[in-house]
Each structure stands twice: as C-alpha cells, then as structure tokens.
Scaffold this motif. Structure first.
Motif, PDB file in Angstrom:
ATOM      1  N   GLU A 186       0.938  -0.989   0.040  1.00  7.69           N
ATOM      2  CA  GLU A 186       0.028   0.071  -0.120  1.00  7.69           C
ATOM      3  C   GLU A 186       1.000   1.317   0.015  1.00  7.69           C
ATOM      4  O   GLU A 186       0.749   2.127  -0.659  1.00  7.69           O
ATOM      5  CB  GLU A 186      -0.771  -0.097   1.334  1.00  7.69           C
ATOM      6  CG  GLU A 186      -2.177  -1.038   1.224  1.00  7.69           C
ATOM      7  CD  GLU A 186      -2.879  -0.912   2.294  1.00  7.69           C
ATOM      8  OE1 GLU A 186      -2.702  -0.280   3.041  1.00  7.69           O
ATOM      9  OE2 GLU A 186      -4.131  -1.155   2.186  1.00  7.69           O
ATOM     10  N   LEU A 190       2.179   1.743  -3.443  1.00  7.31           N
ATOM     11  CA  LEU A 190       1.203   2.263  -4.531  1.00  7.31           C
ATOM     12  C   LEU A 190       0.825   3.662  -3.977  1.00  7.31           C
ATOM     13  O   LEU A 190       0.508   4.342  -5.097  1.00  7.31           O
ATOM     14  CB  LEU A 190      -0.096   1.213  -4.232  1.00  7.31           C
ATOM     15  CG  LEU A 190      -0.117  -0.148  -4.687  1.00  7.31           C
ATOM     16  CD1 LEU A 190      -1.270  -0.809  -4.375  1.00  7.31           C
ATOM     17  CD2 LEU A 190       0.031  -0.334  -6.169  1.00  7.31           C
ATOM     18  N   ASP A 191       0.877   4.030  -3.047  1.00  7.74           N
ATOM     19  CA  ASP A 191       0.574   5.600  -2.486  1.00  7.74           C
ATOM     20  C   ASP A 191       1.449   6.285  -3.221  1.00  7.74           C
ATOM     21  O   ASP A 191       1.429   7.374  -3.726  1.00  7.74           O
ATOM     22  CB  ASP A 191       0.563   5.678  -0.998  1.00  7.74           C
ATOM     23  CG  ASP A 191       0.192   6.941  -0.816  1.00  7.74           C
ATOM     24  OD1 ASP A 191      -0.839   7.466  -0.918  1.00  7.74           O
ATOM     25  OD2 ASP A 191       0.990   7.745   0.164  1.00  7.74           O
ATOM     26  N   ASP A 204       3.702   5.722  -5.712  1.00  4.86           N
ATOM     27  CA  ASP A 204       3.460   5.924  -7.215  1.00  4.86           C
ATOM     28  C   ASP A 204       2.132   6.748  -7.467  1.00  4.86           C
ATOM     29  O   ASP A 204       2.304   7.617  -8.522  1.00  4.86           O
ATOM     30  CB  ASP A 204       2.990   4.619  -7.604  1.00  4.86           C
ATOM     31  CG  ASP A 204       4.110   3.511  -7.760  1.00  4.86           C
ATOM     32  OD1 ASP A 204       5.364   3.813  -7.420  1.00  4.86           O
ATOM     33  OD2 ASP A 204       4.022   2.029  -7.621  1.00  4.86           O
ATOM     34  N   TYR A 205       1.153   6.745  -6.909  1.00  9.82           N
ATOM     35  CA  TYR A 205       0.065   7.511  -7.001  1.00  9.82           C
ATOM     36  C   TYR A 205       0.385   9.087  -6.775  1.00  9.82           C
ATOM     37  O   TYR A 205       0.132   9.832  -7.822  1.00  9.82           O
ATOM     38  CB  TYR A 205      -1.429   7.192  -6.107  1.00  9.82           C
ATOM     39  CG  TYR A 205      -2.168   8.275  -6.204  1.00  9.82           C
ATOM     40  CD1 TYR A 205      -3.260   8.199  -7.217  1.00  9.82           C
ATOM     41  CD2 TYR A 205      -2.361   9.108  -4.948  1.00  9.82           C
ATOM     42  CE1 TYR A 205      -4.451   8.871  -7.208  1.00  9.82           C
ATOM     43  CE2 TYR A 205      -3.287  10.016  -5.068  1.00  9.82           C
ATOM     44  CZ  TYR A 205      -4.373  10.153  -6.376  1.00  9.82           C
ATOM     45  OH  TYR A 205      -5.586  10.636  -6.324  1.00  9.82           O
ATOM     46  N   ARG A 206       1.009   9.363  -5.883  1.00 10.04           N
ATOM     47  CA  ARG A 206       1.590  10.809  -5.568  1.00 10.04           C
ATOM     48  C   ARG A 206       2.414  11.238  -6.735  1.00 10.04           C
ATOM     49  O   ARG A 206       2.145  12.427  -7.104  1.00 10.04           O
ATOM     50  CB  ARG A 206       2.259  10.631  -4.219  1.00 10.04           C
ATOM     51  CG  ARG A 206       1.382  10.491  -3.003  1.00 10.04           C
ATOM     52  CD  ARG A 206       1.752  10.788  -1.673  1.00 10.04           C
ATOM     53  NE  ARG A 206       0.881  10.376  -0.661  1.00 10.04           N
ATOM     54  CZ  ARG A 206       0.286  11.092  -0.068  1.00 10.04           C
ATOM     55  NH1 ARG A 206       0.163  12.630  -0.499  1.00 10.04           N
ATOM     56  NH2 ARG A 206      -0.674  10.831   0.993  1.00 10.04           N
ATOM     57  N   HIS A 207       3.433  10.279  -7.225  1.00 11.70           N
ATOM     58  CA  HIS A 207       4.155  10.639  -8.340  1.00 11.70           C
ATOM     59  C   HIS A 207       3.643  10.847  -9.559  1.00 11.70           C
ATOM     60  O   HIS A 207       3.865  11.923 -10.305  1.00 11.70           O
ATOM     61  CB  HIS A 207       5.060   9.513  -8.401  1.00 11.70           C
ATOM     62  CG  HIS A 207       6.321   9.730  -9.354  1.00 11.70           C
ATOM     63  ND1 HIS A 207       6.979  10.598  -9.341  1.00 11.70           N
ATOM     64  CD2 HIS A 207       6.276   8.996 -10.651  1.00 11.70           C
ATOM     65  CE1 HIS A 207       7.825  10.512 -10.453  1.00 11.70           C
ATOM     66  NE2 HIS A 207       7.301   9.768 -11.305  1.00 11.70           N
ATOM     67  N   CYS A 208       2.503  10.145  -9.797  1.00  9.88           N
ATOM     68  CA  CYS A 208       1.729  10.379 -10.957  1.00  9.88           C
ATOM     69  C   CYS A 208       1.144  11.570 -10.908  1.00  9.88           C
ATOM     70  O   CYS A 208       0.924  12.304 -12.087  1.00  9.88           O
ATOM     71  CB  CYS A 208       0.768   9.159 -11.362  1.00  9.88           C
ATOM     72  SG  CYS A 208       1.607   7.776 -11.734  1.00  9.88           S
ATOM     73  N   ARG A 209       0.597  12.146  -9.665  1.00 14.10           N
ATOM     74  CA  ARG A 209      -0.360  13.266  -9.494  1.00 14.10           C
ATOM     75  C   ARG A 209       0.762  14.539  -9.992  1.00 14.10           C
ATOM     76  O   ARG A 209       0.214  15.404 -10.566  1.00 14.10           O
ATOM     77  CB  ARG A 209      -1.036  13.238  -8.024  1.00 14.10           C
ATOM     78  CG  ARG A 209      -1.875  12.404  -8.049  1.00 14.10           C
ATOM     79  CD  ARG A 209      -3.314  12.782  -8.782  1.00 14.10           C
ATOM     80  NE  ARG A 209      -3.862  13.950  -8.776  1.00 14.10           N
ATOM     81  CZ  ARG A 209      -4.478  14.263  -7.497  1.00 14.10           C
ATOM     82  NH1 ARG A 209      -5.257  13.630  -6.939  1.00 14.10           N
ATOM     83  NH2 ARG A 209      -4.986  15.651  -7.374  1.00 14.10           N
ATOM     84  N   GLN A 214       1.150  14.612 -13.282  1.00 11.17           N
ATOM     85  CA  GLN A 214      -0.007  15.288 -14.201  1.00 11.17           C
ATOM     86  C   GLN A 214      -0.092  16.721 -13.886  1.00 11.17           C
ATOM     87  O   GLN A 214      -0.430  17.498 -14.692  1.00 11.17           O
ATOM     88  CB  GLN A 214      -1.206  14.644 -13.807  1.00 11.17           C
ATOM     89  CG  GLN A 214      -1.192  13.085 -14.383  1.00 11.17           C
ATOM     90  CD  GLN A 214      -2.509  12.590 -13.550  1.00 11.17           C
ATOM     91  OE1 GLN A 214      -3.066  13.024 -12.630  1.00 11.17           O
ATOM     92  NE2 GLN A 214      -2.685  11.254 -13.799  1.00 11.17           N
TER      93      GLN A 214
END
Length: 466
Positions: free
Chosen positions: A442, A445-446, A448-453, A456
């Motif tokens: 988790e 994944l968190d 990775d999510y923050r990196h993608c945000r 973007q």
C-alpha cells in the motif's frame, strides 16, 4: 549474601550465546523431572500464556512439549510457594523508580546477619532471585516492598521466570548458583521472616459488604464462584502496568455478587485479590480501598448462574424472568395467536468451550510455512495468524473469484474474522504480522499515485503556460 551476589558480580543481561528455544524446552523438561511444575510465559510481557496462568503449571512432559511446540519462544514460569516448594526473594533494580534491592539486602545483612548460600539467578534488569525452601508450617504470601523498597517476595499465589529464559529484547535470566546440583535450598533466616510478618499500616475503614460470612452452602454454587475468583485473580496478577488498579476493581466488582449472595466468604476473596494485586506489582493501602469499593458495588447485584442448571430454583426464576414468564404465566401470545418460543439462553453462560485445533496445512504448504514462521516470531498461537491470513486473502480476492456453493448460488470470498482470546495472548502481534504483507504494498502504491499526480500537475502547468 546468598551465592555472594553483589553489585559488582552481576553478569550482563545480554550475555553471549543466548539460549535457543530448544535449550529452553530442555531446561523446562529438566525442571519438571525434578518435580517443579512449569508453564509458558510471554517473552514480551512476562504474562502467562495459558488461560489460568501459573495455576496451569504442570510437570507432565507431554503438556510441556505441547506448550513449547505452540509457543517455542516462551519463557519458563514457576509457581512459587507450596506449588513448587520454594519461596523466592526478588531483588529488583530499577533506576527509573529509584529501586535497588541488591543494595537494600546488603544493608540488611550488615545489620542482621548474612543470608545462607542457596540457588540464585540474575534477572534481565540487573536484579537477582534468591531461592529458599518453602516452610508449610509458616506459609508466606507474596509481598511487594514489605521487607524494604526493591525487595519483593514470591510465595503462595505468585510465580517467577526461570533461567535460561530469553526476553523479547534479548535479555536473559541466568543462574549464578543453579538448583539441584551441589547446593540445597536453605531455610529463610528468622530475621527475614520476622520482617515479612510485620503488620502493615491498617487501611482506611470502608463500608461493610452486604454479607460477610457464607450463608449459601450449595457446593455446586461455591465451586462455580471459586472458579470465577480463580480466573479473576489470575487476570489481576497478569494485568499490564497502567491498567492494574482498574483490573483489580473490575475483578472485585465481578466477584462481589457472590459475596453479597452469601456464597463466598469476604475474607477469602480479599486475600486472593490482595495476593494477585501484589503479584501484579501494586502496593500500599490503595489495594484494600480498591477491593472494598469493587466488592460493595458488586454485592448489590444478584449472581448469574449457568442456564443449564435447570434444577436450580434461582436459575429457573432468572430464566423465567428473562423470557417473560411471571408466576407461571407464559409470555403474551404474539399477533395471530402464535406463542413466542423460549429463546436459547445458553449463549449467556460465562463458560467457554476449548477452541478446536487449527491445522495450518489447511492453508496449503506455502502459506502454512509462512504462518508457522510468523507465529514463532511473534510468540502468538498459529490460530491467530492463520485466521487473520484467511481474512486478508479473502479481501484481496474481492469479486475476482466467486466460489460456487450450489446450483445458482455463488458468493464472494469476503470473510469477517475476529480474534478472541485472553489479554496478552498475542492477538495484536499476530494480526500486525499479517497486515505487514499489504502495508508495504500500500505504501508503494501510494508513492506511485502521488508521483503520477505530481507528473500530471506539472504537465498541466506546462500546457497552461505554453
């Protein structure tokens, strides 16, 4: 002093070559062969791992092997007093509390005479255990600080941890003069016993409990009440620091109804709970105040007897009241003329069945090996690890797999699990070990999510500026 224990010859708590779980089991079996009943203790909290604590102690090698197969890292507990034939003087050293039992016993020896040589061991905090012969003609109860600050006594109603037990932090118990070798258990000197017999300051008077002497002599009720007292005393004795006084009050309140109903003698209850409080480390007059307060409150309530005692008039009356029967009249009929069925009240009984044994092979070889390793590492029953693991796996599968239970009947593998057990039996460590499998994923994944945000957002800013 016994075995010439001084401040200068206490070996380090974390000695090289710490014992393995197999050597601890071997030591437990050797103690049992000499007649000492032993039981497993949690290496993190020192709390007994069996339901009834030190009262479950056994010299049966079969029981001992089963315990250490279930809890390989457990420490070895020994009940003191008549149960084992020894009384232990516990010299506590705690800089944070300003306690130095070794210095205190040396001071007393200089004034009153040297203690006889006998078996002795060191404790993880730099203290010591001195072993003496239990005298059935002069039985002793556990006490805390009665001889002097930092000097406790473990006798009837108490227990100690034996070498070569290994704590969770790596600190060990070690013999300086081991028992059953060339040295016998000495008698405690008279001056030590005299100090233990000194009366303590009388506690503040408290209001009397409704009834002090037993008036209900039904042997079945008395046995039931004594078993409840035994359980409550064991819970108090192993209560963790920070909740000991509250647990003592809870125990007194729970047993107070038996005193108020005339089933148990108030003095017997006070003695048992006081000994348990001392074993937990409570001191002072607050012990008696807490017990009295709980007994008075509990005595106002009627005892609840097992519902299967259908031949007991009081139990029948209680059951009748619960299902709405008054003076022999049934519960008012339900709409439509039907009568309500009497509910099954056995679920209200306080007794618990022994849980079925969980076979880790049900998990499959890979998960079984992992569960066994986690149970060993956390000193928790494998049942706790396995049930937590099943719930986790079911949650991870989600809706992607649907077991078919019958024609036209399929379900998601979602499982609801609850770990039910005694305090300090390993529930939290077991579930935490299982959750560690997903916590790291988790976190990844968190991240990775923050990196993608962030990417973007940066692209959006670049587009806007362009």
């Amino acid at each position: 002093m016994s075995a010439t224990i001084t401040q200068n010859n206490i070996p380090p708590a974390k000695a090289p070559g710490v014992p393995s779980s197999s050597s601890i089991l071997d030591a437990a079996l050797q103690y049992a062969a000499h007649g000492w009943p032993v039981f497993p203790c949690n290496p993190a909290t020192k709390a007994p791992l069996t339901p009834r604590g030190f009262r479950d102690a056994s010299a049966d090698p079969v029981a001992i092997r089963e315990w250490w197969a279930r809890w390989p890292g457990a420490m070895i507990g020994l009940p003191t007093g008549a149960a084992s034939g020894v009384v232990v003087v516990d010299l506590d050293v705690d800089d944070g509390k300003g306690l130095n039992g070794i210095a205190e016993i040396e001071r007393l020896e200089a004034l009153r005479g040297r203690l006889p040589d006998g078996p002795a061991a060191t404790t993880p905090r730099g203290g010591a255990h001195l072993f003496f012969r239990h005298d059935p003609e002069r039985p002793l109860r556990c006490s805390t600080g009665k001889i002097a600050q930092g000097i406790d006594v473990r006798a009837d109603g108490g227990f100690v941890v034996l070498a070569p037990s290994l704590r969770a932090d790596g600190a060990v118990y070690a013999w300086i003069a081991p028992p059953f070798c060339d040295i016998d258990f000495p008698e405690a000197p008279g001056w030590l016993l005299d100090l233990l017999d000194r009366p303590k300051a009388a506690p503040a008077p408290a209001a009397p409990v409704a009834r002090h002497q037993p008036t209900d002599l039904d042997p079945r009720r008395r046995a039931y009440a004594l078993a409840a007292l035994d359980r409550e005393a064991a819970a108090v004795a192993t209560a963790p620091e920070g909740g000991r006084n509250a647990r003592l009050n809870e125990a007194a309140h729970a047993i107070g109804n038996f005193v108020g109903a005339g089933v148990l003698d108030e003095g017997v209850v006070i003695e048992a709970l006081t000994a348990a409080a001392h074993e937990a480390g409570l001191v002072g007059n607050e012990i008696m105040k807490t017990i009295k307060s709980g007994l008075i409150a509990g005595a106002r309530k009627e005892p609840r007897w097992p519902t299967e005692w259908t031949d007991d008039a009081d139990a029948v009356a209680i059951n009748a009241h619960l299902v709405g029967v008054v003076d022999g009249a049934p519960h008012p009929p339900a709409p439509g003329g039907a009568s309500w069925e009497a509910p099954d009240l056995s679920i209200l009984a306080e007794s618990r069945r022994a849980p079925p044994k969980f076979d880790p092979e049900w998990l499959g070889p890979h998960l079984a090996r992992w569960a066994e390793a986690q149970a060993l590492a956390t000193c928790a029953p494998i049942d706790y690890v396995s049930v937590s693991l099943l719930a986790l796996v079911g949650g991870l599968l989600g809706n992607r797999r649907r077991p078919v239970a019958g024609a036209g009947w399929e379900e998601t593998p979602a499982l609801w699990a609850a770990l039910v057990g005694d305090p300090s039996s390993g529930k939290s460590p077991a579930s935490s070990a299982v959750m560690s499998l997903v916590n790291a994923e988790e976190a990844s994944l968190d991240a990775d999510y923050r990196h993608c945000r962030c990417l973007q957002r940066d692209e959006g800013l670049a587009t806007a500026s362009g």
